[in-house]
Design an enzyme around this catalytic site. Structure first.
Site, PDB file in Angstrom:
ATOM      1  N   THR A 105      -2.858  23.931  14.199  1.00 39.48           N
ATOM      2  CA  THR A 105      -4.309  22.711  14.405  1.00 39.48           C
ATOM      3  C   THR A 105      -4.322  22.872  15.440  1.00 39.48           C
ATOM      4  O   THR A 105      -4.703  21.645  16.214  1.00 39.48           O
ATOM      5  CB  THR A 105      -4.633  22.208  13.029  1.00 39.48           C
ATOM      6  OG1 THR A 105      -3.159  21.770  12.670  1.00 39.48           O
ATOM      7  CG2 THR A 105      -4.963  22.755  11.666  1.00 39.48           C
ATOM      8  N   GLU A 106      -3.166  22.827  16.788  1.00 41.72           N
ATOM      9  CA  GLU A 106      -3.183  22.032  17.950  1.00 41.72           C
ATOM     10  C   GLU A 106      -2.364  22.836  18.406  1.00 41.72           C
ATOM     11  O   GLU A 106      -1.055  22.848  18.182  1.00 41.72           O
ATOM     12  CB  GLU A 106      -3.155  20.481  18.114  1.00 41.72           C
ATOM     13  CG  GLU A 106      -4.267  19.985  18.165  1.00 41.72           C
ATOM     14  CD  GLU A 106      -4.142  18.258  17.743  1.00 41.72           C
ATOM     15  OE1 GLU A 106      -3.206  18.005  19.907  1.00 41.72           O
ATOM     16  OE2 GLU A 106      -4.518  17.250  17.233  1.00 41.72           O
ATOM     17  N   ASN A 107      -2.554  23.210  19.734  1.00 47.14           N
ATOM     18  CA  ASN A 107      -1.595  23.864  20.359  1.00 47.14           C
ATOM     19  C   ASN A 107      -2.036  23.962  21.807  1.00 47.14           C
ATOM     20  O   ASN A 107      -3.063  24.980  22.514  1.00 47.14           O
ATOM     21  CB  ASN A 107      -0.645  25.395  20.451  1.00 47.14           C
ATOM     22  CG  ASN A 107       0.163  25.797  21.708  1.00 47.14           C
ATOM     23  OD1 ASN A 107      -0.151  26.966  21.995  1.00 47.14           O
ATOM     24  ND2 ASN A 107       1.426  25.753  21.762  1.00 47.14           N
TER      25      ASN A 107
END
Ligand code: BGC
Length: 444
Positions: A354-356
């Protein structure tokens, strides 16, 4: 490597958060959040920056959603600012705020994008913070009211939900170390906040399940592979403690395992085991996906002078390894290993990254925002994710952090993570070379 290598239903998106992009912080009926007040405290945010205007997404959401579409993504993740809906956290409603999120959602749907909504991305209403915020048990019932409202209001149109963004991130930085809002310190504050957050995470999910037909419910964990500095038993056990705190502490209660007290006796001292026993059932939820958010690994060394955890990070720059403008180690293999670590729990049935992403000192060359390091970062991390996927890990989506340069919490506007550059004076958006790379990648 092409995006099609990940399968045709793979979700590709960008992630954002209300306090970091919206602006209109004290207008249009919004109540103050802890970040609005925290940023007024001297020395808390670099250069005295504050989120008052941010990227002015509040007025420019159509242009920004169009950008997401133009870059070829299919998912737009954004968060709801609790105090834009309920200026005081509960009670009176701000209708203009309620409508605003309808507009953003409708814009996504009209453009064929999947809206993925985070219910809590760190911007607690200030009024609730005055009553103890996450450290007070009373937070749980008001959080549930807020979730119920959002589920009923937006549930017809929004199917993808993230209950809480990085429980470890905001409870440790905001309630233990005091470097994020609300700036509280102390281990007891942290454990109290952690317990209520763990409860809220599952409560919120249960409300969504009951209220939203066909909901796809997740929650998002920060994580980092923890690498011991040496193989000495002291470094190994220090690394294990950090792993318990950073990677397992919020995940395992959700999976029905309770807090990982067995692997770190000190947790018992903070009555965590007692709380586990009381709340174990309540903290459990069968999430449709587990959100994995990874930026860097951590190298950990024993240090007797650090209270409780007795561990210390050996920074990337001191080890002379490649790192981002935040000083975070660039290490795509460790992304692969932390994905595998999460996937090893049999209860984790589906992972969405969901984030990177990464912050760099972008350069302007011939009028173009040249950020080759960011493109290389994405390429390397995506290749490792594909490796994990090809080995059988059920990864069904990836969201890049982030659409555009924004208010990066205590770093203010200096740390730029966007694949779109933002000029904070003019609010002019300019696609970076990494953004064009994404566009090309997603087209194949
Ligand atoms: C947070 C984002 C943040 C990003 C980069 C994540 O921990 O969810 O809000 O901007 O990391 O620091």
């Amino acid at each position: 490597m092409h995006s099609s290598d990940f399968g045709k239903d793979f979700l590709w998106g960008v992630a954002t958060a209300a306090a970091q992009i919206e602006g209109a912080a004290n207008t249009h009926g919004k109540g103050p959040s802890i970040w609005d007040t925290f940023s007024k405290r001297s020395g808390k945010i670099k250069k005295g920056h504050h989120p008052t205007e941010a990227c002015d997404f509040y007025h420019r959401y159509q242009e920004d959603v169009s950008l997401v579409k133009a870059l070829g993504f299919t998912v737009f993740r954004f968060s709801i600012a609790w105090s834009r809906i309920f200026p005081l956290g509960n009670g009176a409603l701000n209708n203009e705020g309620v409508l605003f999120y309808h507009h953003v959602i409708d814009e996504c749907l009209q453009q064929g994008l999947v809206p993925m909504v985070t219910l809590y991305h760190w911007d607690l209403p200030e009024a609730l913070s005055k009553e103890g915020g996450w450290t007070a048990y009373a937070i749980n019932s008001v959080f549930n009211d807020y979730v119920l409202f959002c589920a009923k209001e937006y549930g017809e149109k929004v199917k993808h939900w993230i209950v809480i963004n990085e429980p470890f991130g905001f409870t440790s930085l905001g309630y233990m170390l005091g470097v994020h809002a609300p700036g509280q310190t102390g281990v007891h504050n942290f454990f109290d906040a952690a317990l209520h957050t763990a409860i809220a995470q599952a409560d919120g999910a249960k409300i969504l399940r009951a209220e939203v037909k066909d909901a796809i419910i997740g929650t998002a964990f920060s994580c980092s592979e923890i690498i011991p500095y040496t193989q000495s038993s002291q470094d190994l056990t220090a690394a294990k403690r950090v792993d318990v705190l950073m990677n397992r502490f919020f995940l395992e209660p959700v999976l029905g395992m309770g807090f990982p007290t067995a692997d770190w006796e000190v947790l018992e001292k903070f009555s965590i085991s007692h709380s586990t026993w009381r709340h174990q059932e309540r903290m459990k939820f069968d999430f449709d996906f587990v959100g994995v958010q990874n930026y860097f690994p951590l190298v950990i060394k024993y240090n007797a002078f650090i209270p409780v955890v007795q561990a210390w990070e050996v920074k990337a720059k001191n080890r002379k390894v490649p790192h981002t403008a935040m000083g975070w180690e660039i290490n795509a293999d460790s992304f692969y290993r932390i994905i595998k670590q999460f996937a090893a729990y049999p209860q984790v049935k589906n992972i969405i990254v969901t984030e990177n992403g990464a912050a760099f000192h972008d350069k302007v060359i011939d009028g173009k925002i040249d950020d080759p390091e960011r493109t290389e970062y994405f390429k390397a991390y995506l290749a490792e994710m594909l490796k994990a996927k090809n080995e059988g890990v059920n990864i069904t989506g990836y969201l890049a952090w982030t659409l555009m340069d924004n208010f990066e919490w205590a770093e203010g506007y200096q740390a730029r993570f966007g694949i779109v550059h933002n000029d904070f004076k003019t609010q002019q958006r300019t696609i970076k070379q990494s953004g064009y790379w994404w566009q090309e990648f997603l087209s194949k």
